[in-house]
Enzyme design. Structure first.
Site, PDB file in Angstrom:
ATOM      1  N   HIS A   1       0.880  -1.183   0.000  1.00 21.05           N
ATOM      2  CA  HIS A   1       0.000   0.000   0.000  1.00 21.05           C
ATOM      3  C   HIS A   1       0.915   1.231   0.000  1.00 21.05           C
ATOM      4  CE1 HIS A   1      -3.471   2.394   0.568  1.00 21.05           C
ATOM      5  NE2 HIS A   1      -3.766   2.149   1.826  1.00 21.05           N
TER       6      HIS A   1
ATOM      7  N   HIS B   1      -2.571  -2.402  -9.776  1.00 21.07           N
ATOM      8  CA  HIS B   1      -3.488  -1.767  -8.862  1.00 21.07           C
ATOM      9  C   HIS B   1      -4.754  -2.601  -8.787  1.00 21.07           C
ATOM     10  CE1 HIS B   1      -5.924   1.292  -6.910  1.00 21.07           C
ATOM     11  NE2 HIS B   1      -4.771   1.828  -6.559  1.00 21.07           N
TER      12      HIS B   1
ATOM     13  N   ASP C   1       2.718   5.341  -7.163  1.00 20.78           N
ATOM     14  CA  ASP C   1       3.974   5.268  -6.406  1.00 20.78           C
ATOM     15  C   ASP C   1       5.193   5.014  -7.268  1.00 20.78           C
ATOM     16  OD1 ASP C   1       3.081   5.850  -3.891  1.00 20.78           O
ATOM     17  OD2 ASP C   1       2.247   3.842  -3.656  1.00 20.78           O
TER      18      ASP C   1
HETATM   19  N1  ACO Z   1       4.589  -7.269 -10.392  1.00 21.74           N
HETATM   20  C1  ACO Z   1       4.473  -8.504 -10.942  1.00 21.74           C
HETATM   21  N2  ACO Z   1       3.328  -9.190 -11.006  1.00 21.74           N
HETATM   22  C2  ACO Z   1       2.240  -8.640 -10.460  1.00 21.74           C
HETATM   23  C3  ACO Z   1       2.271  -7.355  -9.862  1.00 21.74           C
HETATM   24  C4  ACO Z   1       3.503  -6.677  -9.841  1.00 21.74           C
HETATM   25  N3  ACO Z   1       3.611  -5.466  -9.307  1.00 21.74           N
HETATM   26  N4  ACO Z   1       1.048  -7.051  -9.401  1.00 21.74           N
HETATM   27  C5  ACO Z   1       0.264  -8.080  -9.702  1.00 21.74           C
HETATM   28  N5  ACO Z   1       0.981  -9.041 -10.338  1.00 21.74           N
HETATM   29  C6  ACO Z   1       0.476 -10.292 -10.897  1.00 21.74           C
HETATM   30  C7  ACO Z   1       0.195 -11.318  -9.798  1.00 21.74           C
HETATM   31  O1  ACO Z   1       1.325 -12.128  -9.549  1.00 21.74           O
HETATM   32  C8  ACO Z   1      -0.958 -12.084 -10.389  1.00 21.74           C
HETATM   33  O2  ACO Z   1      -0.435 -12.946 -11.365  1.00 21.74           O
HETATM   34  P1  ACO Z   1      -1.096 -14.411 -11.566  1.00 21.74           P
HETATM   35  O3  ACO Z   1      -2.485 -14.132 -12.068  1.00 21.74           O
HETATM   36  O4  ACO Z   1      -0.214 -15.079 -12.557  1.00 21.74           O
HETATM   37  O5  ACO Z   1      -1.098 -15.067 -10.221  1.00 21.74           O
HETATM   38  C9  ACO Z   1      -1.768 -11.017 -11.130  1.00 21.74           C
HETATM   39  O6  ACO Z   1      -0.799 -10.014 -11.486  1.00 21.74           O
HETATM   40  C10 ACO Z   1      -2.878 -10.396 -10.294  1.00 21.74           C
HETATM   41  O7  ACO Z   1      -2.309  -9.916  -9.083  1.00 21.74           O
HETATM   42  P2  ACO Z   1      -3.095  -9.773  -7.726  1.00 21.74           P
HETATM   43  O8  ACO Z   1      -2.108  -9.859  -6.597  1.00 21.74           O
HETATM   44  O9  ACO Z   1      -4.262 -10.698  -7.703  1.00 21.74           O
HETATM   45  O10 ACO Z   1      -3.650  -8.290  -7.847  1.00 21.74           O
HETATM   46  P3  ACO Z   1      -4.269  -7.460  -6.667  1.00 21.74           P
HETATM   47  O11 ACO Z   1      -5.320  -6.609  -7.276  1.00 21.74           O
HETATM   48  O12 ACO Z   1      -4.655  -8.315  -5.526  1.00 21.74           O
HETATM   49  O13 ACO Z   1      -3.036  -6.571  -6.166  1.00 21.74           O
HETATM   50  C11 ACO Z   1      -1.486  -4.839  -5.864  1.00 21.74           C
HETATM   51  C12 ACO Z   1      -2.887  -5.218  -6.384  1.00 21.74           C
HETATM   52  C13 ACO Z   1      -1.372  -5.242  -4.375  1.00 21.74           C
HETATM   53  C14 ACO Z   1      -1.348  -3.312  -5.949  1.00 21.74           C
HETATM   54  C15 ACO Z   1      -0.419  -5.557  -6.693  1.00 21.74           C
HETATM   55  O14 ACO Z   1      -0.518  -5.182  -8.053  1.00 21.74           O
HETATM   56  C16 ACO Z   1       1.000  -5.303  -6.179  1.00 21.74           C
HETATM   57  O15 ACO Z   1       1.470  -6.021  -5.282  1.00 21.74           O
HETATM   58  N6  ACO Z   1       1.714  -4.277  -6.749  1.00 21.74           N
HETATM   59  C17 ACO Z   1       3.039  -3.925  -6.264  1.00 21.74           C
HETATM   60  C18 ACO Z   1       2.939  -3.113  -5.006  1.00 21.74           C
HETATM   61  C19 ACO Z   1       2.477  -1.697  -5.276  1.00 21.74           C
HETATM   62  O16 ACO Z   1       2.968  -1.015  -6.154  1.00 21.74           O
HETATM   63  N7  ACO Z   1       1.521  -1.251  -4.454  1.00 21.74           N
HETATM   64  C20 ACO Z   1       0.992   0.112  -4.532  1.00 21.74           C
HETATM   65  C21 ACO Z   1      -0.426   0.097  -4.910  1.00 21.74           C
HETATM   66  S1  ACO Z   1      -1.001   1.722  -5.145  1.00 21.74           S
HETATM   67  C22 ACO Z   1      -1.284   2.332  -3.608  1.00 21.74           C
HETATM   68  O17 ACO Z   1      -1.461   1.658  -2.620  1.00 21.74           O
HETATM   69  C23 ACO Z   1      -1.273   3.737  -3.512  1.00 21.74           C
END
Ligand code: ACO
Length: 427
Positions: free
Chosen positions: A267, A306, A362
């Protein structure tokens, strides 16, 4: 065409008609669906609230598919271009942009609450020299609960307003104290001649000069970043704020919980994680290998993806522009080239394209903060300053709803069935 949903329970053959309003059905309408009269009734199972609206809100609108973000109806791009953070905070809290007199009164109110009780200093001094500023920030916000006993009167609208203003006013001072503690510098008192954000820079960076004058480009850039971070509907930390607030806990306790939720790397801690990731990649030629490692499941590309935005994050677009203005003053952040290359490769790579992973707010904010002289540990604290306006606006909306109830989700129990206690000697 009736706005209803007809459900057939194939276990019993019975039909149920439940109303649809705002593209939702009420989960409680499912409770009538039972096989036997004594059954509990049907529930929905939705871990992480992927498809559950937890409230009705008039504050922030997001269309993740189209990349739209609006506060009280105003597009984020227009607010970032024309408004100040203080105007935006007023808008979030009150629902309308302030006129001249309202803005002047709001500013006066804020500047009346910017100082911290002297005991807060002593409290902060108790933290270890290397304490993470976000830990100091969230603990200090929680500690404010012990300074303002009147805040417990959460059913009193005037009291709630005072606490909301107090929180928006005090968070920059808390953040600056956390930072000065972190770097071992004396705390700086606020300067009421400066703007909200200008004074924050003063409290952070003033040295021995008699009067601190912030660079106007950097002051505006930080103000824009506060606007971009001010609210984002029912995200993890805002849900924490509402969840804790729903127990009638005072707003300092609730916001300490919200800030704790924000501190996580998935987050608000993501901007710090992005900077560490870019530093770890180190050079342009390492980018392809890093992308491969992410695709092989070895960590995530921080600052990408996201829960809601599946086309682009409109805040990231504004931030990229802001970054260019900041770099003209501070010089180009050498990590920018790595970030741009990472973005270029990721936006072409099927792994990221097929999962709709785009840079989020971010991805670039950390580069700006670093260029402005912030330690990465301060990044989530900066996020928290902007988000305070959203947290208190959402808290106010929750508390002013006479039909609110304490947040209390259900569970699907998957543990043991009833069994008798076994004495220690028999185990
Ligand atoms: N890098 C690589 N792969 C990713 C990423 C990433 N940043 N984000 C998601 N994925 C992949 C997952 O591994 C998953 O792959 P799969 O289907 O093969 O298993 C797929 O994309 C879906 O991911 P989820 O985790 O189900 O997506 P969710 O909506 O739950 O997560 C989140 C959203 C937490 C923001 C995620 O994209 C993440 O961890 N990003 C990196 C951290 C980040 O930048 N957070 C800031 C968010 S913005 C904020 O809070 C202001």
């Amino acid at each position: 065409m009736a706005d209803t949903l007809t459900i057939t329970d194939n276990r019993t053959g019975k039909h149920y008609e439940v109303p649809i309003a705002d593209d939702t059905i009420r989960a409680m309408d499912l409770r009538q669906i039972k096989v036997n009269p004594n059954d509990f009734g049907l529930m929905t199972y939705d871990p992480a609230f992927l498809n559950t609206a937890s409230c009705r809100s008039a504050i922030t609108y997001i269309d993740g598919a189209k990349g739209i973000l609006r506060y009280r109806g105003y597009p984020i791009e227009q607010l970032a271009e024309h408004a100040t953070f203080v105007e935006t905070a007023y808008l979030l809290l009150d629902g309308e942009l302030p006129n001249d007199a309202e803005l002047a009164a709001f500013k006066k109110d804020l500047s009346g609450h910017v100082m911290l009780h002297e005991n807060i200093k002593k409290f902060i001094e108790g933290f270890r020299y290397d304490a993470h500023p976000m830990g100091i920030f969230l603990s200090t916000v929680g500690a404010l609960s012990t300074f303002y006993a009147g805040a417990k009167d959460v059913d009193n609208q005037q009291s709630r307003r005072r606490q909301s203003v107090r929180l928006i006013a005090k968070v920059p001072s808390i953040a600056a104290y956390a930072y000065r503690h972190h770097v071992g510098k004396p705390y700086i008192y606020p300067d009421s001649e400066l703007s909200y954000t200008g004074n924050f820079l003063n409290q952070l960076f003033k040295r021995t000069e008699p009067i601190y004058r912030p660079n106007p480009v950097l002051e505006r850039a930080l103000d824009v970043l506060f606007i971009l971070h001010a609210d984002h509907e029912q995200n993890c930390s805002t849900s924490a704020m509402r969840g804790i607030g729903s127990s009638n806990a005072d707003p300092y306790a609730a916001m300490a919980g919200a800030a704790a939720a924000l501190s996580g790397p998935l987050h608000g801690g993501a901007n710090e994680a992005v900077l560490r990731m870019l530093t770890q990649i180190g050079s342009l030629d390492q980018v392809p290998a890093f992308v491969e490692s992410v695709k092989n499941g070895d960590g995530r590309l921080m600052g990408f993806g996201h829960r809601v935005y599946k086309s682009y994050d409109p805040r990231a677009t504004v931030i990229k522009e802001t970054a260019n203005q900041v770099f003209e003053v501070t010089g180009r952040n050498p990590l920018l080239d790595i970030a741009l290359e990472l973005e270029r490769i990721a936006l072409e790579d099927d792994y990221f394209v097929s999962r709709k992973l785009y840079p989020n707010v971010d991805f670039y904010s950390g580069l700006i903060y670093q260029a402005m002289g912030f330690d990465p540990a301060m990044f989530p604290v900066l996020f928290a300053i902007g988000r305070t306006a959203g947290w208190v606006a959402q808290w106010e909306e929750l508390l002013s709803d006479p039909t609110r109830k304490i947040a209390r989700p259900r569970q699907v129990y998957i543990g043991e069935a009833a069994r008798d206690y076994v004495p220690l000697s028999a185990r």
